[in-house]
Design a protein around this motif. Sequence first.
Motif, PDB file in Angstrom:
ATOM      1  N   LEU A 140       1.862   7.170  -6.680  1.00  0.00           N
ATOM      2  CA  LEU A 140       0.804   8.026  -6.922  1.00  0.00           C
ATOM      3  C   LEU A 140       1.100   9.434  -6.445  1.00  0.00           C
ATOM      4  CD1 LEU A 140      -2.414   6.230  -5.837  1.00  0.00           C
ATOM      5  CD2 LEU A 140      -1.619   6.411  -7.913  1.00  0.00           C
ATOM      6  N   GLU A 141       1.793   9.748  -5.417  1.00  0.00           N
ATOM      7  CA  GLU A 141       2.265  10.873  -4.966  1.00  0.00           C
ATOM      8  C   GLU A 141       3.398  11.509  -5.789  1.00  0.00           C
ATOM      9  OE1 GLU A 141       3.618  10.683  -1.124  1.00  0.00           O
ATOM     10  OE2 GLU A 141       1.620  10.727  -0.261  1.00  0.00           O
TER      11      GLU A 141
ATOM     12  N   ASP B  17       1.744  12.789  -9.171  1.00  0.00           N
ATOM     13  CA  ASP B  17       1.005  13.718  -8.715  1.00  0.00           C
ATOM     14  C   ASP B  17      -0.226  13.429  -9.477  1.00  0.00           C
ATOM     15  OD1 ASP B  17       0.363  16.278  -7.722  1.00  0.00           O
ATOM     16  OD2 ASP B  17       0.689  17.307  -9.604  1.00  0.00           O
ATOM     17  N   ALA B  18      -0.540  12.124  -9.403  1.00  0.00           N
ATOM     18  CA  ALA B  18      -1.848  11.455  -9.845  1.00  0.00           C
ATOM     19  C   ALA B  18      -3.197  12.029  -9.026  1.00  0.00           C
ATOM     20  CB  ALA B  18      -1.931   9.973  -9.669  1.00  0.00           C
ATOM     21  N   ASP B  19      -4.076  12.740  -9.683  1.00  0.00           N
ATOM     22  CA  ASP B  19      -5.227  13.330  -9.072  1.00  0.00           C
ATOM     23  C   ASP B  19      -6.518  12.505  -9.466  1.00  0.00           C
ATOM     24  OD1 ASP B  19      -3.821  15.101  -7.286  1.00  0.00           O
ATOM     25  OD2 ASP B  19      -3.853  16.710  -8.783  1.00  0.00           O
TER      26      ASP B  19
ATOM     27  N   LEU C 136       1.338   2.913 -13.747  1.00  0.00           N
ATOM     28  CA  LEU C 136       2.169   4.012 -12.995  1.00  0.00           C
ATOM     29  C   LEU C 136       3.281   3.321 -12.134  1.00  0.00           C
ATOM     30  CD1 LEU C 136      -0.591   6.828 -12.001  1.00  0.00           C
ATOM     31  CD2 LEU C 136       1.400   7.202 -13.764  1.00  0.00           C
ATOM     32  N   LEU C 137       2.840   2.198 -11.435  1.00  0.00           N
ATOM     33  CA  LEU C 137       3.819   1.451 -10.688  1.00  0.00           C
ATOM     34  C   LEU C 137       5.158   1.171 -11.727  1.00  0.00           C
ATOM     35  CD1 LEU C 137       1.505  -0.555  -8.554  1.00  0.00           C
ATOM     36  CD2 LEU C 137       3.051   1.136  -7.740  1.00  0.00           C
TER      37      LEU C 137
ATOM     38  N   PHE D 180       0.726  -1.133   0.091  1.00  0.00           N
ATOM     39  CA  PHE D 180       0.097   0.003  -0.106  1.00  0.00           C
ATOM     40  C   PHE D 180       0.813   1.121   0.192  1.00  0.00           C
ATOM     41  CE2 PHE D 180      -2.748   3.082   2.265  1.00  0.00           C
ATOM     42  CZ  PHE D 180      -3.740   3.151   1.292  1.00  0.00           C
ATOM     43  N   GLU D 181       1.886   1.327   0.897  1.00  0.00           N
ATOM     44  CA  GLU D 181       2.987   2.394   0.936  1.00  0.00           C
ATOM     45  C   GLU D 181       3.481   2.716  -0.279  1.00  0.00           C
ATOM     46  OE1 GLU D 181       3.219   4.470   3.310  1.00  0.00           O
ATOM     47  OE2 GLU D 181       1.701   3.712   4.279  1.00  0.00           O
ATOM     48  N   ARG D 182       3.864   1.561  -1.147  1.00  0.00           N
ATOM     49  CA  ARG D 182       4.235   1.628  -2.589  1.00  0.00           C
ATOM     50  C   ARG D 182       3.433   2.219  -3.295  1.00  0.00           C
ATOM     51  NH1 ARG D 182       6.136  -4.311  -3.394  1.00  0.00           N
ATOM     52  NH2 ARG D 182       5.813  -3.578  -5.785  1.00  0.00           N
ATOM     53  N   ILE D 183       2.243   1.941  -3.567  1.00  0.00           N
ATOM     54  CA  ILE D 183       1.280   2.529  -4.331  1.00  0.00           C
ATOM     55  C   ILE D 183       1.186   4.077  -4.099  1.00  0.00           C
ATOM     56  CG2 ILE D 183      -1.341   2.662  -4.949  1.00  0.00           C
ATOM     57  CD1 ILE D 183      -1.318  -0.449  -4.374  1.00  0.00           C
ATOM     58  N   LEU D 184       0.794   4.380  -2.723  1.00  0.00           N
ATOM     59  CA  LEU D 184       0.718   5.859  -2.226  1.00  0.00           C
ATOM     60  C   LEU D 184       2.107   6.516  -2.851  1.00  0.00           C
ATOM     61  CD1 LEU D 184      -0.582   5.588   1.278  1.00  0.00           C
ATOM     62  CD2 LEU D 184      -1.784   6.059  -0.830  1.00  0.00           C
ATOM     63  N   THR D 185       3.150   6.050  -2.464  1.00  0.00           N
ATOM     64  CA  THR D 185       4.428   6.756  -3.201  1.00  0.00           C
ATOM     65  C   THR D 185       4.305   7.044  -4.285  1.00  0.00           C
ATOM     66  OG1 THR D 185       5.754   5.808  -1.046  1.00  0.00           O
ATOM     67  CG2 THR D 185       7.016   6.623  -3.130  1.00  0.00           C
TER      68      THR D 185
END
Length: 84
Positions: A23-24, A27-29, A40-41, A16-21
């Motif tokens: 996405l940040e 700059d995925a909104d 994206l990953l 989950f942290e890898r996904i969040l990182t």
Amino acid sequence: MEAVLYLCMAMREGEFERILTVLEEADADGTLTAREICDLLEEHDEAFGSAHRVATVLGRRAQSGEVEVIQGQPYRYRVPDRDN
């Protein structure tokens, strides 16, 4: 047995942290499909396996309210900004 469960939970947390990182960093909104997130990953050199795995990780987090799942074909996911 407890050590195995702890290790599995830690691995899920890491996913989950890898996904969040990513996405940040990207700059995925807005909302994204599991396939879009998986792409994206891969663009950020984070091998994740499959869009199904991304959907599984995000679906588990949706149960606790950390992720919003938008019903449709395909499902879309919204991960709130951690700064909010």
